[in-house]
Every structure is written in structure tokens, then in C-alpha cells.
Scaffold this motif. Structure first.
Motif, PDB file in Angstrom:
ATOM      1  N   SER A   1       1.349   3.985  -3.034  1.00 62.44           N
ATOM      2  CA  SER A   1       1.026   5.406  -2.837  1.00 62.44           C
ATOM      3  C   SER A   1       2.113   6.310  -3.426  1.00 62.44           C
ATOM      4  CB  SER A   1       0.808   5.721  -1.354  1.00 62.44           C
ATOM      5  OG  SER A   1       2.032   5.687  -0.645  1.00 62.44           O
ATOM      6  N   GLU A   2       3.344   5.829  -3.498  1.00 57.63           N
ATOM      7  CA  GLU A   2       4.420   6.593  -4.151  1.00 57.63           C
ATOM      8  C   GLU A   2       4.131   6.786  -5.633  1.00 57.63           C
ATOM      9  OE1 GLU A   2       7.420   8.092  -3.067  1.00 57.63           O
ATOM     10  OE2 GLU A   2       6.450   7.821  -1.130  1.00 57.63           O
TER      11      GLU A   2
ATOM     12  N   GLU B   1       0.830  -1.206   0.000  1.00 58.71           N
ATOM     13  CA  GLU B   1       0.000   0.000   0.000  1.00 58.71           C
ATOM     14  C   GLU B   1       0.869   1.263   0.000  1.00 58.71           C
ATOM     15  OE1 GLU B   1      -0.380  -2.491   2.210  1.00 58.71           O
ATOM     16  OE2 GLU B   1      -2.330  -3.335   1.667  1.00 58.71           O
ATOM     17  N   ARG B   2       1.926   1.255   0.807  1.00 58.98           N
ATOM     18  CA  ARG B   2       2.811   2.421   0.908  1.00 58.98           C
ATOM     19  C   ARG B   2       3.590   2.632  -0.386  1.00 58.98           C
ATOM     20  NH1 ARG B   2       4.542   6.608   0.525  1.00 58.98           N
ATOM     21  NH2 ARG B   2       6.169   7.589   1.721  1.00 58.98           N
TER      22      ARG B   2
END
Length: 177
Positions: free
Chosen positions: A99-100, A95-96
Motif C-alpha cells: 500500500s506504500e 499488504e501494508r
């Protein structure tokens, strides 16, 4: 690595000769087919790491060769790949990373594999092994310290992935030759 002028991924399907062009400004990553490299590929990988430290060397069992060789990678995926490289020694969550790239984790995973020929997780593991090769070349030991420093949970997990990617256990690697 700067992302503004690096925009392609090279997939080697048949050979690894003539890699001098890797230093060119457009190459982000090189995907090598593990089968093509053979079982003992540790020295080749170590030499590529030392010769081209700015290029991510990825070894995949069956790289997705549908990705167009030298295809232009969208800037947002390059940012995500850079994030993985910069933070590979930390716990990473899809998820992280997605998000980038300003994408959902599902769309991100599909797009990442489309351009890099490997999944984001495979890219992360290869990034960790690249970091381990660099640390071992600098003389870091014991292997348990290298493993933890590179983001692996323990030496056993590190050894499993190191051997799968390089074809040799980390204990057999001699940075001097």
C-alpha cells in the motif's frame, strides 16, 4: 535516508572493490551475491555498514541479476523500501508495504524483485540484520535483546538469519575488529 534524490540499486556480480561511489546520492541499496563474498563475510558487512550507513546492504544467495545494474527505481518502490527500513523491527505485512507503493501485493512483489533483485521479505530480513549490526556495534547485548529489538521472534531465528547472511554466528562478531 531521503528518498527524493536516491534512485538506484547496484548489483555486484563479480567484485566488491572500489565501493567509494556508494556515498553518492543516487544509491539506495547494494545487492551482494553471498557466493561471491565467501563464507566468512561478517567483517566486510560490518565495515560497509559503518562506512555507508545510509545505504542498505543486501546479501542474497542468488540475486536476480536480470535487474539492470544502476537501474532507476520508481519513487513508489523507494517509499516502500524506506517503509521496510523504518519499520523493520515491527511485524510487517506484505499488504501494508504494498500500500506504500500504491500497488497490489502481487504486482508490488514482482516490481520490487525486478528493481531490488530480492523479494520484499528478503529485503526486510536484510534490513533487520543491518539494524542488528548497528546495535551490536553500539554495544547492545545480550543477543536475545538484539533479536527482539530487531523484530525477530527469538534469538534462534535471529541467529539462523544472521549466520545465513553474514556467514558467521552473531556470537563470533567482535565490533572492535
Amino acid at each position: 535516508m531521503t528518498t527524493s534524490n536516491r534512485s538506484s540499486v547496484i548489483v555486484f556480480q563479480n567484485h566488491t572493490e572500489d565501493m567509494e561511489f556508494l556515498a553518492s546520492s543516487g544509491v539506495v541499496a547494494v545487492v551482494l551475491d553471498a557466493e561471491m563474498l565467501g563464507p566468512s563475510r561478517l567483517n566486510l558487512l560490518a565495515n560497509l555498514r559503518s562506512s555507508y550507513p545510509e545505504v542498505t546492504i543486501i546479501v542474497a544467495d542468488r540475486p536476480d541479476l536480470r535487474a539492470a545494474p544502476e537501474s532507476l527505481v520508481p519513487e513508489r518502490l523507494i517509499r516502500a523500501a524506506q517503509y521496510i527500513q523504518d519499520h523493520c523491527s515491527e511485524p510487517l505485512y506484505l499488504e501494508r508495504i504494498a500500500s506504500e507503493a500504491c500497488l497490489s501485493k502481487f504486482h508490488f512483489s514482482r516490481e520490487f524483485k525486478r528493481y531490488f533483485s530480492v523479494s520484499p521479505i528478503q529485503f526486510m530480513i536484510n534490513s533487520r540484520i543491518n539494524l542488528a549490526l548497528d546495535l551490536m556495534a553500539q554495544g547492545m547485548s545480550p543477543l536475545a535483546h538484539v533479536a527482539v529489538h530487531c523484530g525477530f521472534s527469538d534469538q534462534s531465528e535471529f541467529t539462523k538469519w544472521f549466520q545465513r547472511i553474514t556467514g558467521s554466528p552473531p556470537s563470533s562478531w567482535n565490533p572492535k575488529g
